[in-house]
Design a protein around this motif. Structure first.
Motif, PDB file in Angstrom:
ATOM      1  N   MET A   1       0.800  -1.167   0.008  1.00  0.00           N
ATOM      2  CA  MET A   1      -0.022  -0.106  -0.122  1.00  0.00           C
ATOM      3  C   MET A   1       1.002   1.122  -0.049  1.00  0.00           C
ATOM      4  O   MET A   1       1.816   1.339   0.603  1.00  0.00           O
ATOM      5  N   ALA A   2       0.395   2.143  -0.861  1.00  0.00           N
ATOM      6  CA  ALA A   2       1.531   3.470  -1.040  1.00  0.00           C
ATOM      7  C   ALA A   2       1.032   4.500   0.235  1.00  0.00           C
ATOM      8  O   ALA A   2       0.131   4.421   0.722  1.00  0.00           O
ATOM      9  N   PHE A   3       1.960   5.321   0.778  1.00  0.00           N
ATOM     10  CA  PHE A   3       1.897   6.160   1.702  1.00  0.00           C
ATOM     11  C   PHE A   3       1.152   7.138   0.913  1.00  0.00           C
ATOM     12  O   PHE A   3       1.992   7.954   0.057  1.00  0.00           O
ATOM     13  N   THR A   4       0.365   7.971   1.451  1.00  0.00           N
ATOM     14  CA  THR A   4      -0.528   8.951   0.889  1.00  0.00           C
ATOM     15  C   THR A   4      -0.426  10.068   1.748  1.00  0.00           C
ATOM     16  O   THR A   4      -0.570  10.128   3.161  1.00  0.00           O
ATOM     17  N   VAL A   5      -0.051  11.181   1.371  1.00  0.00           N
ATOM     18  CA  VAL A   5       0.483  12.372   2.170  1.00  0.00           C
ATOM     19  C   VAL A   5      -1.011  13.658   1.801  1.00  0.00           C
ATOM     20  O   VAL A   5      -1.266  13.641   0.512  1.00  0.00           O
ATOM     21  N   THR A   6      -1.929  13.834   2.880  1.00  0.00           N
ATOM     22  CA  THR A   6      -2.895  14.811   2.586  1.00  0.00           C
ATOM     23  C   THR A   6      -2.792  16.078   3.824  1.00  0.00           C
ATOM     24  O   THR A   6      -1.416  15.746   4.701  1.00  0.00           O
ATOM     25  N   LYS A   7      -3.370  16.894   3.887  1.00  0.00           N
ATOM     26  CA  LYS A   7      -3.092  18.027   4.841  1.00  0.00           C
ATOM     27  C   LYS A   7      -3.411  17.725   6.301  1.00  0.00           C
ATOM     28  O   LYS A   7      -2.923  18.181   7.212  1.00  0.00           O
ATOM     29  N   ASP A   8      -4.133  16.382   6.306  1.00  0.00           N
ATOM     30  CA  ASP A   8      -4.459  15.754   7.680  1.00  0.00           C
ATOM     31  C   ASP A   8      -3.419  14.856   8.071  1.00  0.00           C
ATOM     32  O   ASP A   8      -3.275  14.008   9.228  1.00  0.00           O
ATOM     33  N   THR A   9      -2.322  14.443   7.304  1.00  0.00           N
ATOM     34  CA  THR A   9      -1.506  13.568   7.517  1.00  0.00           C
ATOM     35  C   THR A   9      -0.507  14.279   8.894  1.00  0.00           C
ATOM     36  O   THR A   9       0.089  15.505   8.732  1.00  0.00           O
ATOM     37  N   ILE A  10      -0.168  13.416   9.697  1.00  0.00           N
ATOM     38  CA  ILE A  10       0.700  13.846  10.832  1.00  0.00           C
ATOM     39  C   ILE A  10       2.090  13.807  10.467  1.00  0.00           C
ATOM     40  O   ILE A  10       2.770  12.975   9.808  1.00  0.00           O
ATOM     41  N   ILE A  11       2.856  14.829  10.787  1.00  0.00           N
ATOM     42  CA  ILE A  11       4.125  15.111  10.472  1.00  0.00           C
ATOM     43  C   ILE A  11       5.011  14.057  11.008  1.00  0.00           C
ATOM     44  O   ILE A  11       6.164  13.301  10.096  1.00  0.00           O
ATOM     45  N   GLY A  12       4.925  13.608  12.016  1.00  0.00           N
ATOM     46  CA  GLY A  12       5.438  12.259  12.464  1.00  0.00           C
ATOM     47  C   GLY A  12       5.533  10.948  11.697  1.00  0.00           C
ATOM     48  O   GLY A  12       6.299  10.374  11.214  1.00  0.00           O
ATOM     49  N   ASP A  13       4.247  10.792  10.948  1.00  0.00           N
ATOM     50  CA  ASP A  13       4.190   9.938  10.201  1.00  0.00           C
ATOM     51  C   ASP A  13       4.950   9.894   8.702  1.00  0.00           C
ATOM     52  O   ASP A  13       5.444   9.124   8.291  1.00  0.00           O
ATOM     53  N   VAL A  14       4.920  11.237   8.565  1.00  0.00           N
ATOM     54  CA  VAL A  14       5.833  11.547   7.133  1.00  0.00           C
ATOM     55  C   VAL A  14       7.317  11.242   7.432  1.00  0.00           C
ATOM     56  O   VAL A  14       7.894  10.555   6.546  1.00  0.00           O
ATOM     57  N   LEU A  15       7.755  11.660   8.676  1.00  0.00           N
ATOM     58  CA  LEU A  15       9.075  11.563   8.876  1.00  0.00           C
ATOM     59  C   LEU A  15       9.581  10.170   9.161  1.00  0.00           C
ATOM     60  O   LEU A  15      10.475   9.478   8.899  1.00  0.00           O
ATOM     61  N   ASP A  16       8.516   9.421   9.610  1.00  0.00           N
ATOM     62  CA  ASP A  16       8.815   7.861  10.005  1.00  0.00           C
ATOM     63  C   ASP A  16       8.663   6.974   8.672  1.00  0.00           C
ATOM     64  O   ASP A  16       9.444   6.035   8.534  1.00  0.00           O
ATOM     65  N   TYR A  17       7.954   7.439   7.704  1.00  0.00           N
ATOM     66  CA  TYR A  17       7.984   6.926   6.275  1.00  0.00           C
ATOM     67  C   TYR A  17       9.192   7.299   5.710  1.00  0.00           C
ATOM     68  O   TYR A  17       9.973   6.281   4.993  1.00  0.00           O
TER      69      TYR A  17
END
Length: 66
Positions: free
Chosen positions: A1-17
């Motif tokens: 499953m691809a990682f999807t970024v939206t305005k509601d994505t948590i910054i920590g999740d982005v950095l963990d990805y």
């Protein structure tokens, strides 16, 4: 499953990805992404605190992930 970024994505999740995505936040002056509290904010919340539009951040993150 691809990682999807939206305005509601948590910054920590982005950095963990992908921690190299911090460069995008740093590039617009969001140097606090390493602070534990900031890691729990959404992109939209952090953008609001910094007085910037969230849409270019999301676009840059999506472009980099693809």
């Amino acid at each position: 499953m691809a990682f999807t970024v939206t305005k509601d994505t948590i910054i920590g999740d982005v950095l963990d990805y992908d921690s190299s995505l911090a460069e995008i936040f740093f590039g617009i002056g969001m140097h606090c992404v390493g602070w534990p509290g900031a890691r729990g904010e959404t992109i939209e919340e952090a953008a609001m605190v910094h007085g910037v539009d969230w849409a270019p951040i999301v676009a840059a993150l999506r472009a980099r992930i693809q």
